[in-house]
Design a protein around this motif. Structure first.
Motif, PDB file in Angstrom:
ATOM      1  N   ALA A 129       3.447  -3.172  -7.174  1.00 26.60           N
ATOM      2  CA  ALA A 129       2.818  -4.427  -6.733  1.00 26.60           C
ATOM      3  C   ALA A 129       2.174  -4.262  -5.356  1.00 26.60           C
ATOM      4  N   LEU A 130       2.846  -3.454  -4.497  1.00 28.35           N
ATOM      5  CA  LEU A 130       2.270  -3.190  -3.171  1.00 28.35           C
ATOM      6  C   LEU A 130       0.921  -2.482  -3.330  1.00 28.35           C
ATOM      7  N   GLY A 131       0.871  -1.513  -4.261  1.00 33.48           N
ATOM      8  CA  GLY A 131      -0.380  -0.781  -4.516  1.00 33.48           C
ATOM      9  C   GLY A 131      -1.479  -1.709  -5.005  1.00 33.48           C
ATOM     10  N   VAL A 132      -1.137  -2.591  -5.975  1.00 38.79           N
ATOM     11  CA  VAL A 132      -2.130  -3.543  -6.511  1.00 38.79           C
ATOM     12  C   VAL A 132      -2.615  -4.467  -5.395  1.00 38.79           C
ATOM     13  N   THR A 133      -1.674  -4.949  -4.573  1.00 36.36           N
ATOM     14  CA  THR A 133      -2.022  -5.880  -3.489  1.00 36.36           C
ATOM     15  C   THR A 133      -2.999  -5.229  -2.504  1.00 36.36           C
ATOM     16  N   LEU A 134      -2.661  -3.997  -2.075  1.00 36.75           N
ATOM     17  CA  LEU A 134      -3.522  -3.327  -1.092  1.00 36.75           C
ATOM     18  C   LEU A 134      -4.885  -2.993  -1.687  1.00 36.75           C
ATOM     19  N   ARG A 135      -4.872  -2.543  -2.972  1.00 35.61           N
ATOM     20  CA  ARG A 135      -6.140  -2.197  -3.627  1.00 35.61           C
ATOM     21  C   ARG A 135      -7.028  -3.447  -3.741  1.00 35.61           C
ATOM     22  N   LEU A 136      -6.404  -4.566  -4.127  1.00 38.01           N
ATOM     23  CA  LEU A 136      -7.150  -5.816  -4.262  1.00 38.01           C
ATOM     24  C   LEU A 136      -7.726  -6.245  -2.910  1.00 38.01           C
ATOM     25  N   ALA A 137      -6.897  -6.137  -1.868  1.00 38.49           N
ATOM     26  CA  ALA A 137      -7.344  -6.574  -0.532  1.00 38.49           C
ATOM     27  C   ALA A 137      -8.475  -5.680  -0.033  1.00 38.49           C
ATOM     28  N   ILE A 138      -8.369  -4.378  -0.250  1.00 38.08           N
ATOM     29  CA  ILE A 138      -9.409  -3.454   0.248  1.00 38.08           C
ATOM     30  C   ILE A 138     -10.725  -3.670  -0.504  1.00 38.08           C
ATOM     31  N   VAL A 139     -10.646  -3.733  -1.859  1.00 35.51           N
ATOM     32  CA  VAL A 139     -11.870  -3.902  -2.659  1.00 35.51           C
ATOM     33  C   VAL A 139     -12.542  -5.245  -2.322  1.00 35.51           C
ATOM     34  N   THR A 140     -11.733  -6.307  -2.234  1.00 39.21           N
ATOM     35  CA  THR A 140     -12.280  -7.635  -1.926  1.00 39.21           C
ATOM     36  C   THR A 140     -12.957  -7.636  -0.554  1.00 39.21           C
ATOM     37  N   THR A 141     -12.306  -7.015   0.422  1.00 38.01           N
ATOM     38  CA  THR A 141     -12.863  -6.974   1.785  1.00 38.01           C
ATOM     39  C   THR A 141     -14.203  -6.244   1.782  1.00 38.01           C
ATOM     40  N   LEU A 142     -14.253  -5.086   1.120  1.00 37.45           N
ATOM     41  CA  LEU A 142     -15.502  -4.305   1.111  1.00 37.45           C
ATOM     42  C   LEU A 142     -16.627  -5.084   0.424  1.00 37.45           C
TER      43      LEU A 142
END
Lengths: 238, 220
Positions: free
Chosen positions: B5-18
């Motif tokens: 879940a930590l991986g999904v959260t960080l991936r989502l946050a990074i992709v959304t930010t970019l």
């Protein structure tokens, strides 16, 4: 009959204020001064000449190159006109050093850019400021850098919008003398606008007096400024 | 600790930010300096996710991206499966949900770039693209970094939209905030506390970054 190689005629109406500008000037090599009170259309005329404003109609031709011709549908954007423009505020880019500011408009090889930048900073006595940022400069130093940047590209015309406003007489005189050497050598037309009679005395040459967007009279500075003689003397004495 | 879940959260946050930095920059510039009469209406629309309940936004996105709506049906046929309950669907939801968090600081940053700098750059031969890269971007770097930090933190803490649109699928759409919810539902308070502390730490780091950027901005 238009004889000079540079000519600017601008007609523009601002719908919001109903102000209308109808000015036409032959631009001779050297100093051309547009003199008039605030709100008479001086800045609008300069902005139209640089391409920052597209006037309703007119013709701007500099060194036989047409930059704007409303009849033929020609309008070159400012980046395609080789004009030097210095506004009332020097508008130096704060994230760049003095040297980077002067080099901003140059499209030369790195060696040529470096050489031209050094030459311009030398001309305006700001070489010792090369690595400083604009916020570390005095008002006079900022104006020197702005002028060096504007002429570094060797513009076909130099447009000055009251660039010495707020500077004292001596400082203005020193900067003008640096600029004068370039104007005399390059024979580039300079169009300066001002509402300050003392400043115009310093700039000299051909003066066109305008009011409410129209030419009142035009001629040598001594003739046009004759009615202001008393005021000029009082200012100089003070 | 649910590292998946930590991986999904960080991936989502990074992709959304970019994605948001790219999408929001031209939009924020237009809102700051555009002259269109549609500007107020567009600004209202971009601000809407700020005040809308996340579940309401999530519900409409679920309907819009799912096969029950005409656009969703076209999209489903085009890509071969519905976007709902997928990571990509979640990214679309997060981008829309966090849009105001990118647009508002960027707009403020762009508004503070004086137009006479751009006019001067134009008279020095810089075209619109060069003016943006050489003047606007460097002058607004703190606003851009601040917008990125704000979007990142906001996306990490997302719950309503993620739950409605993602469906809490482990490894695909299950984020840390959903893990906390599940842990509390299962009365695993110690685990919920640990996950929550991690979210608090990420949020604090993000806020610290924004604070430092603001301080630097004031100093500059």
């Amino acid at each position: 009959m238009i004889e000079s190689r540079s000519y600017a005629a601008v007609s523009h109406r601002f719908a919001s204020s109903n102000f209308e500008l109808h000015l036409a000037l032959d631009l001779i090599p050297g100093w051309n001064v547009l003199f008039g009170p605030s709100g008479s259309g001086k800045t609008t005329f300069l902005r139209a000449a640089t391409g920052l404003l597209r006037p309703d109609s007119g013709l701007v031709r500099v060194d036989d190159e047409v930059w704007f011709d409303s009849e033929r549908g020609i309008f070159l954007p400012p980046e395609r006109r080789n004009s030097g423009y210095v506004a009332q505020r020097p508008a130096l880019f704060p994230h760049l050093t003095v040297e980077e500011n002067v080099a901003f408009g140059l499209r030369l090889t790195p060696a040529d850019t470096s050489h031209r930048t050094a030459e311009m900073m030398d001309l305006f006595h700001c070489s010792h400021l090369a690595s400083r940022r604009p916020d570390e400069l005095s008002g006079g130093e900022q104006q020197r850098v702005a002028l060096a940047r504007a002429i570094a590209r060797r513009p076909k015309i130099l447009l000055l919008d009251e660039p010495f406003r707020g500077l004292d007489f001596e400082l203005r005189d020193a900067i003008l003398s640096d600029l004068e050497s370039w104007v005399a050598a390059s024979r580039t037309p300079v169009l300066a606008v001002s509402h300050d009679v003392v400043e115009i005395c310093q700039l000299g040459a051909q003066v066109t007096r305008i009011a409410a967007g129209r030419v009142v009279d035009s001629g040598p500075a001594a003739t046009i400024l004759a009615p202001y003689r008393e005021r000029i003397l009082r200012r100089l004495e003070s | 600790m649910d590292f998946e879940a930590l991986g999904v959260t960080l991936r989502l946050a990074i992709v959304t930010t970019l994605i948001l930095l790219v999408v929001a920059m031209p939009l924020a510039w237009w809102l700051a300096h555009g002259r269109s009469r549609w500007r107020a209406a567009v600004e209202l629309l971009t601000t809407l996710p700020l005040v809308l309940p996340p579940t309401v936004l999530g519900f409409y996105l679920l309907w819009l991206l799912g096969p029950l709506s005409a656009p969703g049906l076209v999209l489903t046929r085009w890509i071969g499966h519905p976007l709902t309950f997928t990571f990509n669907g979640l990214v679309i939801g997060s981008v829309i949900y966090s849009l105001p968090f990118a647009v508002q600081p960027l707009r403020a940053g762009f508004s503070s770039v004086p137009l006479d700098w751009l006019d001067t750059a134009a008279t020095l031969g810089a075209n619109a693209r060069q003016r943006f890269w050489r003047i606007v971007l460097p002058s607004s770097r703190l606003a851009i970094a601040g917008a990125g930090a704000l979007v990142f933190v906001h996306t990490v803490g997302e719950f309503g939209v993620v739950l409605m649109l993602g469906g809490n699928i482990p490894g695909a759409t299950r984020t840390l905030s959903l893990v906390v919810y599940d842990q509390v539902q299962d009365f695993r308070y110690a685990a919920a506390n640990l996950t929550s502390l991690l979210l608090v730490a990420i949020s604090l780091l993000g806020l610290l970054a924004i604070y430092v950027l603001r301080m630097r901005g004031r100093r500059d």
